[in-house]
Design an enzyme around this catalytic site. Structure first.
Site, mmCIF file in Angstrom:
data_model
loop_
_atom_site.group_PDB
_atom_site.id
_atom_site.type_symbol
_atom_site.label_atom_id
_atom_site.label_comp_id
_atom_site.label_asym_id
_atom_site.label_seq_id
_atom_site.Cartn_x
_atom_site.Cartn_y
_atom_site.Cartn_z
ATOM 1 N N SER A 293 0.912 -1.155 -0.474
ATOM 2 C CA SER A 293 -0.158 -0.154 -0.286
ATOM 3 C C SER A 293 1.061 1.043 0.402
ATOM 4 O O SER A 293 1.922 1.126 0.668
ATOM 5 C CB SER A 293 -1.086 -0.039 1.278
ATOM 6 O OG SER A 293 -1.112 1.326 1.413
ATOM 7 N N THR B 265 -5.651 2.731 -6.967
ATOM 8 C CA THR B 265 -7.192 3.047 -6.417
ATOM 9 C C THR B 265 -8.080 4.888 -6.923
ATOM 10 O O THR B 265 -7.232 5.046 -6.383
ATOM 11 C CB THR B 265 -6.868 2.707 -5.005
ATOM 12 O OG1 THR B 265 -5.658 1.779 -4.526
ATOM 13 C CG2 THR B 265 -7.890 2.851 -3.815
ATOM 14 N N HIS C 296 -13.419 -1.730 -1.408
ATOM 15 C CA HIS C 296 -12.381 -1.244 -0.193
ATOM 16 C C HIS C 296 -12.949 -2.146 1.510
ATOM 17 O O HIS C 296 -13.204 -1.159 2.228
ATOM 18 C CB HIS C 296 -12.349 0.131 0.162
ATOM 19 C CG HIS C 296 -11.112 1.020 0.334
ATOM 20 N ND1 HIS C 296 -10.773 1.538 -0.538
ATOM 21 C CD2 HIS C 296 -10.425 0.536 1.754
ATOM 22 C CE1 HIS C 296 -9.451 2.222 -0.129
ATOM 23 N NE2 HIS C 296 -9.766 1.182 0.941
ATOM 24 N N ARG D 215 -15.251 -0.826 3.878
ATOM 25 C CA ARG D 215 -14.303 1.395 4.253
ATOM 26 C C ARG D 215 -14.704 1.563 3.878
ATOM 27 O O ARG D 215 -15.108 3.378 4.631
ATOM 28 C CB ARG D 215 -13.185 0.386 4.027
ATOM 29 C CG ARG D 215 -12.629 -0.959 5.393
ATOM 30 C CD ARG D 215 -10.871 -0.188 5.276
ATOM 31 N NE ARG D 215 -10.567 0.408 5.227
ATOM 32 C CZ ARG D 215 -10.307 0.283 6.847
ATOM 33 N NH1 ARG D 215 -10.749 0.168 8.192
ATOM 34 N NH2 ARG D 215 -9.706 1.320 7.219
ATOM 35 N N ASP E 37 -11.870 -8.031 -4.723
ATOM 36 C CA ASP E 37 -11.944 -8.528 -3.262
ATOM 37 C C ASP E 37 -12.327 -8.271 -2.365
ATOM 38 O O ASP E 37 -14.049 -7.598 -3.048
ATOM 39 C CB ASP E 37 -10.356 -8.324 -2.794
ATOM 40 C CG ASP E 37 -10.512 -6.663 -2.629
ATOM 41 O OD1 ASP E 37 -11.717 -5.661 -2.923
ATOM 42 O OD2 ASP E 37 -9.311 -5.050 -2.107
ATOM 43 N N SER E 38 -12.864 -8.213 -1.139
ATOM 44 C CA SER E 38 -14.001 -7.777 -0.597
ATOM 45 C C SER E 38 -14.341 -8.796 0.446
ATOM 46 O O SER E 38 -15.746 -8.827 -0.521
ATOM 47 C CB SER E 38 -14.654 -6.408 -0.689
ATOM 48 O OG SER E 38 -13.908 -5.224 -0.920
ATOM 49 N N GLY E 39 -14.097 -8.911 0.964
ATOM 50 C CA GLY E 39 -15.430 -10.197 1.955
ATOM 51 C C GLY E 39 -14.466 -11.556 2.048
ATOM 52 O O GLY E 39 -15.511 -12.565 2.334
ATOM 53 N N ARG F 61 -8.592 -8.620 4.936
ATOM 54 C CA ARG F 61 -8.035 -8.610 6.623
ATOM 55 C C ARG F 61 -8.159 -10.500 6.888
ATOM 56 O O ARG F 61 -7.578 -10.524 8.205
ATOM 57 C CB ARG F 61 -9.950 -8.032 7.586
ATOM 58 C CG ARG F 61 -10.032 -7.207 6.826
ATOM 59 C CD ARG F 61 -11.112 -6.451 7.684
ATOM 60 N NE ARG F 61 -11.786 -5.485 7.956
ATOM 61 C CZ ARG F 61 -12.178 -4.813 6.817
ATOM 62 N NH1 ARG F 61 -12.343 -5.720 5.600
ATOM 63 N NH2 ARG F 61 -12.998 -3.607 6.399
HETATM 64 C C1 LIG Z 1 -7.569 -1.437 7.415
HETATM 65 C C2 LIG Z 1 -7.673 -1.247 6.106
HETATM 66 C C3 LIG Z 1 -6.840 -0.215 5.290
HETATM 67 C C4 LIG Z 1 -6.725 -0.254 4.071
HETATM 68 N N1 LIG Z 1 -6.076 0.311 3.477
HETATM 69 C C5 LIG Z 1 -5.890 0.553 2.107
HETATM 70 C C6 LIG Z 1 -4.951 0.805 0.963
HETATM 71 O O1 LIG Z 1 -3.867 1.758 2.039
HETATM 72 N N2 LIG Z 1 -5.366 1.092 -0.167
HETATM 73 C C7 LIG Z 1 -6.347 0.733 -0.462
HETATM 74 O O2 LIG Z 1 -5.873 0.766 -1.966
HETATM 75 N N3 LIG Z 1 -7.037 -0.338 -0.114
HETATM 76 C C8 LIG Z 1 -7.258 -0.290 1.735
HETATM 77 N N4 LIG Z 1 -7.379 -0.846 2.109
HETATM 78 C C9 LIG Z 1 -8.791 -2.056 1.089
HETATM 79 C C10 LIG Z 1 -7.807 -2.975 0.243
HETATM 80 O O3 LIG Z 1 -7.679 -3.116 -0.032
HETATM 81 C C11 LIG Z 1 -9.355 -4.252 0.475
HETATM 82 O O4 LIG Z 1 -9.802 -3.860 -0.854
HETATM 83 C C12 LIG Z 1 -9.482 -4.795 2.048
HETATM 84 O O5 LIG Z 1 -9.241 -5.126 2.690
HETATM 85 C C13 LIG Z 1 -10.873 -6.049 1.162
HETATM 86 O O6 LIG Z 1 -11.565 -6.216 1.759
HETATM 87 P P1 LIG Z 1 -11.784 -7.790 3.176
HETATM 88 O O7 LIG Z 1 -10.641 -7.370 4.330
HETATM 89 O O8 LIG Z 1 -12.862 -8.013 3.434
HETATM 90 O O9 LIG Z 1 -10.619 -8.622 1.819
HETATM 91 C C14 LIG Z 1 -7.907 -1.526 3.679
HETATM 92 C C15 LIG Z 1 -8.655 -1.772 4.283
HETATM 93 C C16 LIG Z 1 -8.684 -2.054 5.216
HETATM 94 C C17 LIG Z 1 -8.825 -3.151 6.217
#
Ligand SMILES: Cc1cc2nc3c(=O)[nH]c(=O)nc-3n(C[C@H](O)[C@H](O)[C@H](O)COP(=O)(O)O)c2cc1C
Length: 386
Positions: free
Chosen positions: A113, A162, A279, A282, A310-312, A334
């Site tokens: 990141s 992103t 994301h 988030r 991604d996500s989930g 996560r």
């Molecule tokens: C604490 C945290 C920080 C994150 N920071 C970034 C980041 O710096 N850049 C980015 O593109 N995505 C960021 N993300 C999103 C993740 O790249 C990803 O899309 C997301 O965690 C996927 O969902 P999941 O956690 O359910 O697998 C972040 C997610 C979390 C949980």
């Protein structure tokens, strides 16, 4: 080795999440675990994965299972990589390097990141060829160009821009925990530190986590708004993306795509792929879970570029669900982070082991020994009207 932390008893990523919650002060756990506003999207992301049913076929020889997958011309041993996560060392010290090394060892991609707590150069070295770089487009073009040039010099071959942060997400847990820049020691924080001595001690030894790539720029930041302005901009548009496409000679991915027309525009502009992502819930609470957004995007893209989702992702079988609905590859955020939180390096290994064992088992149970052969025919056929 003796398993003093009880990691062998963790049967699932959810178990690791519970273990991490016990070891980490609430403000730091919530920073990673939380989602935007009502957290509806966060919850729906993994629920929507669970709702996708696949129908097993039997009497197929599954004595040899192949989990390898190819994306962007790179061959990996499993069909997922580590999603970019900013400030992860606040969750558990050294989380960034732990995960970068793990990804190298397992031959899967590690996405560094922009907002990591370790510099992109150190992460490139640790991931040793398996590193991809995630870019946040700053309001200051010099900052953006500085990062792109550094990523190029560090020999990253893939850059992931992103797109889904035109404004920072409103995360209610962080507000309740009074997370602020500069970090403030409140009585509640002191209590949390005292209740989690291992985390406190290790964090003390490793030094206060920061956003390493911008460390100098952020020294002067006195508020969260200052930090955001350095990292992101509401002014990021398709024209900027075109400039980045022209500028970056390697593979270019756009992360955070949810609309089929945005996906088509990325393909038209010569991007090599997209990450269908919200994301991890988030950014907004009102959007679609990514696995629900995926089929229409895959249909619109028609194989013109790579589709990563991604996500989930919480189970190995989620990787098969994503593939059946049109993705080439997936990222887990996560899921692997909880592993580090539950037990440092050993916990990260356990998270990886769980996902891999679940993946192999699911391929066998589904009757498809080769991951690359999973497709829409594995989806449960619905009777008309259902
Ligand atoms: C604490 C945290 C920080 C994150 N920071 C970034 C980041 O710096 N850049 C980015 O593109 N995505 C960021 N993300 C999103 C993740 O790249 C990803 O899309 C997301 O965690 C996927 O969902 P999941 O956690 O359910 O697998 C972040 C997610 C979390 C949980």
């Amino acid at each position: 080795m003796v398993d003093l932390m009880g990691l062998d008893r963790a049967a699932s990523i959810d178990d690791l999440r519970r273990m991490a919650r016990r070891r980490i002060p609430r403000f730091a756990f919530d920073l990673v675990d939380g989602g935007a506003e009502s957290e509806r999207n966060l919850r729906r992301n993994s629920e929507a994965f669970e709702e996708v049913t696949l129908t097993p076929r039997y009497m197929v020889d599954v004595s040899k299972i192949d989990t390898r997958a190819t994306v962007l011309g790179q061959n990996f041993d499993a069909p997922f990589g580590m999603a970019p996560i900013g400030m992860l060392n606040a969750f558990w010290p050294d989380a960034d390097l732990t995960l970068a090394r793990l990804c190298k060892r397992e031959n899967i991609p590690y996405v560094a990141s922009s907002a990591a707590s370790t510099t992109l150069e150190e992460l490139a070295e640790a991931a040793d060829g398996n590193g991809w770089f995630q870019l946040y487009v700053s309001g200051d073009p010099k900052v953006t160009e500085g990062l792109v040039a550094r990523a190029e010099a560090a020999d990253y071959k893939v850059m992931m821009v992103t797109a889904d942060v035109p404004a920072a997400g409103k995360r209610d847990r962080d507000i309740r925990n009074q997370l602020a820049v500069p970090f403030r020691i409140t009585p509640e924080v002191l209590l949390q530190l005292a209740l989690h001595p291992r985390w406190s001690l290790e964090t003390l030894c490793h030094g206060k986590p920061n956003i390493a790539n911008y460390a100098d720029l952020l020294k002067a930041a006195t508020s969260y708004a200052d930090v955001q302005k350095t990292l992101i901009t509401p002014g990021f548009t398709w024209e900027d993306l075109q400039r980045l496409r022209d500028r970056w000679k390697g593979r270019l991915l756009v992360k955070g795509i949810l609309h089929p027309q945005d996906a088509v525009q990325c393909a038209d502009m010569g991007c090599d792929g997209i990450v269908v992502s919200n994301h991890g819930g988030r950014q907004v609470a009102f959007g679609p879970p990514t696995i629900e957004a995926l089929p229409a995007i895959a249909e619109a893209v028609q194989g013109r570029m790579a589709i990563i989702v991604d996500s989930g992702v919480r189970r190995g079988v989620d990787l098969l669900r994503a593939k059946a609905l049109g993705a080439d590859f997936a990222l887990a955020g996560r899921a692997l982070a909880y592993g580090v939180g539950a037990g440092g390096r050993a916990g990260a290994n356990r998270a990886m082991e769980i996902l891999k064992l679940e993946l192999v088992r699911a391929l066998g149970q589904l009757g498809v020994p080769d991951f690359e052969a999973v497709g829409p025919s594995q989806l449960t056929a619905r009777a008309p009207g259902f």
